[in-house]
Design an enzyme around this catalytic site. Structure first.
Site: not given
Ligand SMILES: Nc1nc(=O)c2c([nH]1)NC[C@@H]1CN(c3ccc(C(=O)N[C@@H](CCC(=O)O)C(=O)O)cc3)C=[N+]21
Ligand SMILES: NC(=O)C1=CN([C@@H]2O[C@H](COP(=O)(O)OP(=O)(O)OC[C@H]3O[C@@H](n4cnc5c(N)ncnc54)[C@H](OP(=O)(O)O)[C@@H]3O)[C@@H](O)[C@H]2O)C=CC1
Length: 282
Positions: A49, A93, A116
């Site tokens: 992020k 988060q 959020d």
């Molecule tokens: N208040 C809050 N808001 C959230 O939005 C929030 C949170 N808490 N807690 C945890 C989860 C998890 N999360 C992700 C965001 C982006 C990817 C992301 O970009 N993933 C990549 C891959 C990453 C990799 O390759 O390891 C993809 O899907 O292409 C993953 C997970 C947001 N979260």
């Protein structure tokens, strides 16, 4: 073979457009991220992020909470950020350290900084389908942007949301309902037979439970739109909650990685910018 809902590409376009808007804006947005540095996922995602924010011109301030943090100690941090005029957005988060009441902390965030949309005020607005502009959780909002980008209209469709967290399932169901779908929410206590019967009828399936391969090909209707929100690390690789064979039957599918994840991050940045603009108009 399912067509791919290319979140990576759509997110890139969103970030490019946002970069131009931020550059033109008078106030540079600042996003505070409160997170547990001992959670591997949080460290990884918070890092992603930050980097994405920096590229579009949004400043971030990381606030790592102590391992022995309590609901009260984190609420004090949030109160300070609420009062700090240099902070435009606050992201809590999930998950916070064990024993902390995440929902109580979400509820403490000032509604205008709750980018959020996890606090009760903004969740209430969403469930009431208020027409004013207010922040909505980035993951389900990003899913809606993706559907819209590909011309997929939920109106009149049967949608099943699997999972009912404040972060994903509840706001996802509300957004689909507000978009005139017929929505059912499944969760831990939905028995397998019922879940399979619901899924086999569904035109749109959105799943976020955190179990790799949870949704099977046999459960999916031919041509359905399958939105895989799951983000699991298996042997160091990111994978979703939908088994790979679903791609043979679905009409549309979000890949993991490259689907919902990048949309979440781009949407979070978009929401931070929108909140900053709204604050300037008060
Ligand atoms: N208040 C809050 N808001 C959230 O939005 C929030 C949170 N808490 N807690 C945890 C989860 C998890 N999360 C992700 C965001 C982006 C990817 C992301 O970009 N993933 C990549 C891959 C990453 C990799 O390759 O390891 C993809 O899907 O292409 C993953 C997970 C947001 N979260
Ligand atoms: N790609 C992205 O941008 C994001 C990905 N995620 C990922 O999505 C997944 C879910 O995240 P989040 O909602 O925060 O997680 P939570 O743990 O808060 O919620 C999980 C939900 O799944 C439900 N559930 C658990 N087991 C089952 C089961 N056997 N059958 C049906 N439902 C079940 C739970 O039900 P109950 O309420 O009854 O406990 C709960 O509602 C995770 O993999 C997470 O990493 C999350 C946010 C963003």
């Amino acid at each position: 073979m399912a067509k791919i809902l290319d979140g990576k590409a759509v997110a890139k376009k969103m970030r490019e457009q946002l970069t131009v808007l931020v550059e033109r804006a008078e106030v540079k947005p600042t996003l505070a991220v409160v997170f547990d540095p001992n959670d591997d996922g949080s460290r990884l995602y918070v890092g992603m992020k930050q980097r994405a924010a920096a590229k579009v011109g949004i400043q971030t301030r990381d606030i790592a909470v102590a391992p022995d943090a309590t609901t009260a100690s984190i609420e004090r941090i949030v109160a300070e950020l609420n009062a700090d005029e240099s902070v435009n957005g606050i992201l809590i988060q999930a998950p916070l350290p064990a024993g902390v009441d995440d929902a109580a902390v979400f509820a403490m965030v000032a509604p205008e900084k709750d980018i959020d949309g996890l606090g009760v005020t903004n969740q209430g607005r969403l469930f009431a389908n208020e027409t004013s502009t207010y922040p909505v959780a980035a993951t389900p909002k990003g899913v809606m942007t993706l559907l819209n980008h590909y011309g997929i209209d939920p109106r009149g469709k049967k949608a099943v949301v699997v999972g009912r967290s404040q972060l994903f399932g509840r706001p996802m169901a509300a957004l689909l309902l507000n978009a005139d779908a017929t929505v059912t929410i499944a969760h831990r206590y939905t028995d397998e037979q019922t879940l399979t019967a619901l899924l086999q009828e569904a035109d749109i399936v959105a799943v976020g439970v955190g179990i790799p391969g949870f949704i099977k090909k046999e459960q999916i209707k031919e041509g359905a739109v399958v939105l895989d929100v799951g983000m699991n690390l298996v042997d160091g690789k990111a994978c979703g909650d939908v088994e790979a064979a679903v791609a043979d039957r679905a009409g549309w599918l979000t890949p993991v990685p490259g689907g919902v994840g990048p949309m979440t991050i781009a949407t979070l940045l978009e929401s931070t910018f929108e909140a900053t603009l709204a604050q300037g108009q008060e």
